[in-house]
Each structure stands twice: as structure tokens, then as C-alpha cells.
Design an enzyme around this catalytic site. Structure first.
Site, PDB file in Angstrom:
ATOM      1  N   ASN A   1      -5.662   3.438  11.018  1.00 16.86           N
ATOM      2  CA  ASN A   1      -4.922   2.247  11.448  1.00 16.86           C
ATOM      3  C   ASN A   1      -4.456   2.287  12.894  1.00 16.86           C
ATOM      4  O   ASN A   1      -3.887   1.320  13.373  1.00 16.86           O
ATOM      5  CB  ASN A   1      -3.719   1.997  10.518  1.00 16.86           C
ATOM      6  CG  ASN A   1      -2.756   3.147  10.534  1.00 16.86           C
ATOM      7  OD1 ASN A   1      -3.156   4.300  10.391  1.00 16.86           O
ATOM      8  ND2 ASN A   1      -1.489   2.867  10.726  1.00 16.86           N
TER       9      ASN A   1
ATOM     10  N   CYS B   1       4.928   1.286  11.462  1.00 14.55           N
ATOM     11  CA  CYS B   1       5.648   1.943  10.371  1.00 14.55           C
ATOM     12  C   CYS B   1       5.804   3.439  10.601  1.00 14.55           C
ATOM     13  O   CYS B   1       5.807   4.224   9.671  1.00 14.55           O
ATOM     14  CB  CYS B   1       4.916   1.682   9.075  1.00 14.55           C
ATOM     15  SG  CYS B   1       3.160   1.537   9.319  1.00 14.55           S
TER      16      CYS B   1
ATOM     17  N   THR C   1       8.846  -6.644 -13.793  1.00 18.64           N
ATOM     18  CA  THR C   1       8.251  -7.969 -14.026  1.00 18.64           C
ATOM     19  C   THR C   1       7.165  -8.249 -12.992  1.00 18.64           C
ATOM     20  O   THR C   1       7.412  -8.136 -11.786  1.00 18.64           O
ATOM     21  CB  THR C   1       9.354  -9.056 -13.947  1.00 18.64           C
ATOM     22  OG1 THR C   1      10.386  -8.699 -14.869  1.00 18.64           O
ATOM     23  CG2 THR C   1       8.799 -10.429 -14.279  1.00 18.64           C
TER      24      THR C   1
ATOM     25  N   SER D   1      -3.446  -3.476   0.608  1.00 19.65           N
ATOM     26  CA  SER D   1      -2.196  -4.164   0.943  1.00 19.65           C
ATOM     27  C   SER D   1      -2.469  -5.637   1.217  1.00 19.65           C
ATOM     28  O   SER D   1      -3.440  -5.979   1.911  1.00 19.65           O
ATOM     29  CB  SER D   1      -1.596  -3.505   2.187  1.00 19.65           C
ATOM     30  OG  SER D   1      -0.455  -4.212   2.591  1.00 19.65           O
TER      31      SER D   1
ATOM     32  N   ALA E   1       0.805  -1.221   0.000  1.00 20.20           N
ATOM     33  CA  ALA E   1       0.000   0.000   0.000  1.00 20.20           C
ATOM     34  C   ALA E   1       0.842   1.277   0.000  1.00 20.20           C
ATOM     35  O   ALA E   1       0.409   2.299  -0.531  1.00 20.20           O
ATOM     36  CB  ALA E   1      -0.953  -0.001   1.179  1.00 20.20           C
TER      37      ALA E   1
HETATM   38  N1  PLP Z   1      -2.242   2.537   5.013  1.00 20.69           N
HETATM   39  C1  PLP Z   1      -2.680   2.007   6.161  1.00 20.69           C
HETATM   40  C2  PLP Z   1      -3.973   2.482   6.741  1.00 20.69           C
HETATM   41  C3  PLP Z   1      -1.921   1.042   6.808  1.00 20.69           C
HETATM   42  O1  PLP Z   1      -2.349   0.519   7.966  1.00 20.69           O
HETATM   43  C4  PLP Z   1      -0.692   0.634   6.225  1.00 20.69           C
HETATM   44  C5  PLP Z   1       0.180  -0.319   6.918  1.00 20.69           C
HETATM   45  O2  PLP Z   1       0.452  -0.179   8.086  1.00 20.69           O
HETATM   46  C6  PLP Z   1      -0.297   1.200   5.013  1.00 20.69           C
HETATM   47  C7  PLP Z   1      -1.090   2.153   4.433  1.00 20.69           C
HETATM   48  C8  PLP Z   1       0.985   0.791   4.331  1.00 20.69           C
HETATM   49  O3  PLP Z   1       0.858  -0.516   3.831  1.00 20.69           O
HETATM   50  P1  PLP Z   1       2.113  -1.387   3.373  1.00 20.69           P
HETATM   51  O4  PLP Z   1       2.703  -1.958   4.612  1.00 20.69           O
HETATM   52  O5  PLP Z   1       1.506  -2.447   2.494  1.00 20.69           O
HETATM   53  O6  PLP Z   1       3.028  -0.528   2.626  1.00 20.69           O
END
Ligand code: PLP
Length: 400
Positions: A149, A324, A237, A199, A69
């Protein structure tokens, strides 16, 4: 092991792992190759895209397959704005969005765009009244998630789509649907957004695969250049193995969506009631209307990192906030919320999953009941002394 961190990532389904193993052996050829093995790999891709399109209510050719994502969001935000300078240089988002969105918007700021951040309401969501006002100025893009999230706050996308239709039909809409997919009844069909990010590893597929929905006819400027795969929008690819796994996970999750939701709702109620009944101060930061898959809760007086490690010592895994956030010690989401400072610095994010049992929730409550008072009443802990009641529990160097 009791894993309550599914918002960060999930364990792939057994059937997905089996598919991974099978496809890795059978479709290793390059899908662009003109021989039979290449054709077979391409067939797996086309079939997976069709299945994903049917599940989410769009057309197979509206997908761009990405690495996750973060890439989808960057391509949506940067690619759409760079391809459509005629839409203006104004973007609307919310300070509680995922860093992928916020940082992509920051990049656009460096390219001369202005970014308007929606206020956070008392319920913890973006202020849609303010969005209504901002739409009168015809922004180029509105980019918001479907479910936050960190707190599980659900954003009313039907209302946003309706407001766009009446106030600014040319404004592009991008929804970050990561935490809604296969958790809430989220479908693109009928929603009329232009872009949507998904994702794989949040829905029990492997990491390294994501999707970007791009409404038919909408042009994006690529972020990477190469062999011209995926219509030149995303060269590189394609991976039929991961895509086949993604379709498999999506199908399994969708087939039990409502049953899962009922079960997770009931676990969430139990957890909320149990936490509220604990004999010390707690604060629940997720509103009642939030996704039941995420419960954000604070234990004032306790360092959440310490609590996470204490619970992990017993095989119980929870999070402080989004994994993250680049190691940031504070949550940028809670910082925006109208809650006490104490609650902002003592929060845990507990994620629920359909495979959890009531007994696991009881176990988590019981562990919290033991650990929170222990850690709260151990003033030496901030200086790094290990409480005697914690077998095998060590404090990492960076916490001293
Ligand atoms: N958006 C939201 C709401 C998420 O919870 C996350 C992952 O924590 C992401 C985007 C990013 O996803 P990815 O880990 O696949 O890059």
C-alpha cells in the site's frame, strides 16, 4: 478538488450513496428477526454475499463480514493460529506489510510464536527465494499482501501458492488483497489461498465494512463473542445496508476493471515521465512493475509533510505515506528499501484513480514544479516561516 489519496480512502460512488439511502430506509430491521422485515434484511445480506462471491470467485458461505480489513486481518491471523495450534508456532510475513498484519503478528509473538520477516529485494518486494527456504521448515502461516500500500509493489501470489503446494501443503496462506481488489485482475478462484482480507472504503464503498474469505472447512477461533451471528465466528448484528453498498461498489468497479486499468496505466506513465523530467532531483521508489494505482516518489531536500500541506492549499491532495501508521513520521516500508536515506525522508505517495483526467495529472506536475524548488530553497521553512509565494499556506504548530 484533485484527490490523489485513494490508497488511503475513496469517495463512494454516486450509485453506492443512492443504494445507502434506499437500503437505510427499507432494511432497517434486525436480519436475525423472524418477522417479514427481518427476513427481507437477511435476503439483502444473502444476495450481496452471493454477488460478492461470484465477483471474486468463491462461495457465499466462505465470507465473514467484518468492519474493515484491519479486523479481517486480525481475525485471519489470530483466529487461524489460535484454532490450529497443531500447525506449529512459526509465522512468515514481511516487514513492509500493513500495520494490521505486523501488529497481529506481534500479538502472536507475545503468545509464544516466532515471526520470520522476509528480506526486501532490490526491486522492493519480499524475497520469495527466502520464503522458499522458510517453507521447508513448514511454518503455520504465511501472511502477505497482494499489493503493497505504500509503493504498489505487486507480490507474485501464483508463485507462493505453487511453492506452498510443493513444499508445505499444510501451511496456511493469508493474502491481504486490499490494494488489489478492483484495481488488478484479482480473483480467489484458482488462487488456492486459505484466507483473504478485503476493505470496502478502498473501492468506493463506505467505511466500516470489510470481508474475510475463509476457505470452506477452515475453522477460526472468534475474536469477539456474542449472539453467534456468522456461524459464531463474528458475533454482532450484521449490517445489510453497508453490505448491499459493498456489493454495489464491487460490481461497478469490476464492470470497468480493464478499461480503468488501461487508463490508470497511461496516467501513471505520464506522471512518471513528468516527474523524471522535472528540473531538480527526484527519485521514483515504485518499481515499473508496481500497481499503476500507486506511485511513490521522493523530492530530496524537501520535507514531505510541508509539500503535502502546500499542495493541499491548492486543492491537491497527496499523502506522505500510509495514513494508518499511527502518525509515525517515517515510513516503515521505505525504511526497509534499498534506497538513499534522503529518499526515505522526502517521499510522497500519489494514488491514481480511473476518474482522474490527464489534465489533473498535468496540474499536479505543474504544482510540483512550482512547490518543490520553493520549499527546497527556503531554508527558513524548517523554522516555520511561511514562504511569500504561498498564499493562504500556514504551517501547523507541530511542524515548527
Ligand atoms: N491492508 C492494506 C494493504 C491497506 O492498504 C489497508 C488500509 O490502509 C488495510 C489493510 C486496512 O484496511 P482498513 O482501513 O479497512 O482497516
Amino acid at each position: 478538488m484533485h484527490y490523489f489519496d485513494q490508497t488511503a480512502s475513496t469517495l463512494p460512488y454516486e450509485a453506492v450513496l443512492a443504494r445507502y439511502s434506499e437500503l437505510s430506509r427499507t432494511v432497517f430491521a434486525n436480519p436475525s428477526a423472524i418477522h417479514r422485515l427481518g427476513y427481507q434484511a437477511e435476503q439483502v445480506i444473502q444476495q450481496a454475499l452471493k454477488e460478492l462471491a461470484d465477483l471474486l470467485g468463491c462461495q457465499a458461505r466462505e465470507w465473514i463480514v467484518t468492519s474493515g480489513a484491519t479486523e479481517s486481518i486480525n481475525l485471519a491471523v489470530l483466529g487461524s493460529m489460535r484454532a490450529h495450534p497443531n500447525l506449529g508456532r512459526n509465522i512468515v510475513t514481511w516487514a513492509c506489510e500493513h500495520k494490521a498484519t505486523l501488529e497481529a503478528c506481534e500479538q502472536l509473538k507475545r503468545e509464544g510464536y516466532t515471526v520470520s520477516l522476509l528480506r526486501t529485494t532490490a526491486e522492493g518486494g519480499p524475497d520469495l527465494e527466502q520464503l522458499q527456504e522458510l517453507l521447508r521448515d513448514k511454518p503455520a502461516l504465511v501472511t502477505l499482501s497482494a499489493v503493497n500500500n505504500e509503493t504498489g509493489v505487486v507480490i507474485d501470489w501464483k508463485r507462493i501458492v505453487q511453492m506452498r503446494k510443493t513444499l508445505s501443503p499444510r501451511t496456511l496462506l493469508h493474502v491481504d488483497a486490499v490494494q488489489a481488489w478492483n484495481k488488478l485482475p484479482f480473483r480467489l478462484g484458482g488462487l488456492a489461498v486459505d484466507l483473504a482480507s478485503f476493505s470496502g472504503h478502498k473501492i468506493h464503498a463506505p467505511k466500516g465494512i470489510g470481508l474475510l474469505y475463509v476457505r470452506k472447512g477452515l475453522i477460526l477461533q472468534p475474536l469477539q463473542f456474542g449472539g453467534g451471528q456468522q456461524g459464531g465466528v463474528r458475533s454482532g448484528t450484521e449490517n445489510p445496508v453497508l453490505l448491499g453498498c459493498l456489493a454495489e461498489a464491487a460490481r461497478i468497479g469490476a464492470s470497468r476493471l480493464s478499461e480503468s486499468l488501461t487508463h490508470v496505466r497511461s496516467l501513471n506513465r505520464k506522471l512518471r515521465a513528468g516527474i523524471s523530467a522535472l528540473p531538480f532531483v527526484t527519485a521514483i521508489n515504485s518499481p515499473e512493475s508496481a500497481s499503476p494505482y500507486i506511485l511513490n516518489v521522493s523530492f530530496p531536500g524537501v520535507r514531505p509533510e510541508t509539500l503535502v500541506h502546500a499542495l493541499a492549499g491548492e486543492g491537491i491532495y497527496v499523502a506522505t505515506h500510509a495514513a494508518c501508521s499511527g502518525g509515525a513520521s517515517r515510513s516503515h516500508v521505505l525504511d526497509e528499501m534499498q534506497i538513499l536515506e534522503e529518499a526515505k525522508t522526502s517521499a510522497l505517495r500519489i494514488s491514481l484513480d480511473p476518474d482522474h483526467t490527464e489534465e489533473e495529472v498535468d496540474g499536479l506536475l505543474e504544482a510540483l514544479a512550482r512547490w518543490v524548488p520553493t520549499l527546497y530553497s527556503a531554508p527558513d521553512l524548517t523554522r516555520g516561516r511561511v514562504p511569500e509565494t504561498s498564499p493562504g499556506f500556514t504551517i501547523r504548530e507541530e511542524e515548527r
